[in-house]
Design a protein around this motif. Sequence first.
Motif, PDB file in Angstrom:
ATOM      1  N   ALA A 183       0.689  -1.132   0.092  1.00  0.00           N
ATOM      2  CA  ALA A 183      -0.033  -0.073   0.102  1.00  0.00           C
ATOM      3  C   ALA A 183       1.038   1.239   0.029  1.00  0.00           C
ATOM      4  O   ALA A 183       0.484   2.213  -0.628  1.00  0.00           O
ATOM      5  CB  ALA A 183      -0.724  -0.128   1.178  1.00  0.00           C
ATOM      6  N   LEU A 184       1.905   1.191   0.753  1.00  0.00           N
ATOM      7  CA  LEU A 184       2.869   2.440   0.825  1.00  0.00           C
ATOM      8  C   LEU A 184       3.395   2.576  -0.584  1.00  0.00           C
ATOM      9  O   LEU A 184       3.729   3.582  -1.036  1.00  0.00           O
ATOM     10  CB  LEU A 184       3.861   2.155   1.857  1.00  0.00           C
ATOM     11  CG  LEU A 184       3.197   2.105   3.378  1.00  0.00           C
ATOM     12  CD1 LEU A 184       4.502   2.118   4.453  1.00  0.00           C
ATOM     13  CD2 LEU A 184       2.286   3.494   3.773  1.00  0.00           C
ATOM     14  N   TYR A 185       4.059   1.468  -1.062  1.00  0.00           N
ATOM     15  CA  TYR A 185       4.709   1.548  -2.296  1.00  0.00           C
ATOM     16  C   TYR A 185       3.540   2.230  -3.607  1.00  0.00           C
ATOM     17  O   TYR A 185       3.872   3.085  -4.132  1.00  0.00           O
ATOM     18  CB  TYR A 185       4.921   0.106  -2.948  1.00  0.00           C
ATOM     19  CG  TYR A 185       5.329  -0.091  -4.389  1.00  0.00           C
ATOM     20  CD1 TYR A 185       6.521   0.512  -4.604  1.00  0.00           C
ATOM     21  CD2 TYR A 185       4.366  -0.467  -5.511  1.00  0.00           C
ATOM     22  CE1 TYR A 185       6.811   0.529  -6.137  1.00  0.00           C
ATOM     23  CE2 TYR A 185       4.925  -0.415  -6.740  1.00  0.00           C
ATOM     24  CZ  TYR A 185       5.971   0.029  -6.885  1.00  0.00           C
ATOM     25  OH  TYR A 185       6.457  -0.149  -8.339  1.00  0.00           O
ATOM     26  N   LYS A 186       2.345   1.674  -3.504  1.00  0.00           N
ATOM     27  CA  LYS A 186       1.410   2.246  -4.359  1.00  0.00           C
ATOM     28  C   LYS A 186       0.953   3.751  -4.285  1.00  0.00           C
ATOM     29  O   LYS A 186       0.745   4.351  -5.014  1.00  0.00           O
ATOM     30  CB  LYS A 186      -0.144   1.608  -4.172  1.00  0.00           C
ATOM     31  CG  LYS A 186      -0.332   0.447  -5.112  1.00  0.00           C
ATOM     32  CD  LYS A 186      -1.795  -0.255  -4.901  1.00  0.00           C
ATOM     33  CE  LYS A 186      -2.646   0.336  -5.991  1.00  0.00           C
ATOM     34  NZ  LYS A 186      -4.199  -0.167  -5.645  1.00  0.00           N
ATOM     35  N   LEU A 187       1.209   4.051  -2.904  1.00  0.00           N
ATOM     36  CA  LEU A 187       0.652   5.541  -2.627  1.00  0.00           C
ATOM     37  C   LEU A 187       2.133   6.480  -2.879  1.00  0.00           C
ATOM     38  O   LEU A 187       2.189   7.646  -2.668  1.00  0.00           O
ATOM     39  CB  LEU A 187       0.773   5.785  -1.091  1.00  0.00           C
ATOM     40  CG  LEU A 187      -0.478   5.212  -0.428  1.00  0.00           C
ATOM     41  CD1 LEU A 187      -0.852   5.328   1.129  1.00  0.00           C
ATOM     42  CD2 LEU A 187      -1.551   6.118  -0.884  1.00  0.00           C
ATOM     43  N   GLY A 188       3.102   5.903  -3.306  1.00  0.00           N
ATOM     44  CA  GLY A 188       4.402   6.492  -4.012  1.00  0.00           C
ATOM     45  C   GLY A 188       5.591   6.848  -2.711  1.00  0.00           C
ATOM     46  O   GLY A 188       6.271   7.525  -2.866  1.00  0.00           O
TER      47      GLY A 188
END
Length: 267
Positions: A74-79
């Motif tokens: 999720a953190l990766y997806k949020l950038g």
Amino acid sequence: MNQPLDKVCVIGGSGFYDLLPSPKEVMVTTPFDKIPVHVLEQDINGRRIFFLPRHGGKHSIPPHKINYKANIFALYKLGVKRVLSTNAVGSLNEAMKPGDYVILNDFIDFAFPITFFEDGFEITFNSGKKLSGVIHLDMSEPYCPEVRNSILKTIETKNSHPNGSYARTMGPRFETKAEILAIKRWGADVVGMTNPSEAILSRELGICYATIAVVTNYAAGLQKELSHQEVLDIFNSRLKELKILFFDIIKNLPVEHGCNCARHIKN
Ligand code: HPA
């Protein structure tokens, strides 16, 4: 043209369930859970800061049930490019006293394997680099040296230790005395139930990760008895200071990345 905001996430552990003064809630879906990951976000001083309490809002998720893959994805997806985490730990090192901070520089993790790269997982990073199949990551320096440096530059208290090795146990029970003796012989300074999973998964996705561990007790056999309430109480006594510290560390983070943590996802 506006530069995209630098995105940093703070992951909170036992007793640390909020950080941002007036956050927006974000729900992020991932391939790793039916339930979206619940993250809080707020823009502060030109950076987008996210907060993720790893045990859920009120310590509702025990260590072995935390969906680390969903959280980090999720953190990766949020950038998110950098994670600052905090963990309550037991100390095996007499000099690291309850209430002290330890800036982790290494870990020992024989608890359970964890990786994104299984079950056909495939990812194409922004660099264009594709990764799939089995990968074996270099973990010679498991915590980002640049983020660690920002922590070390910012932290002024005498009760902090610039290095410390974290041994992870499976939990949710505390360790036996014999386990702590064995772990001490391995050379660990502190013990906890969570941290390496996040460090490993963050590294796999090219996210820089570093940790301020808070010593909440001496480990089993080194003090009379252990209780979760003691862990929460000692952690709580540090919480106000810790929150201020996190904002100051984030201010001191260089905007450009000078570290090499994401080398395997570059082309
Ligand atoms: N052991 C494992 N995890 C912990 C401890 C401990 O003594 N204290 C806080 N988290």
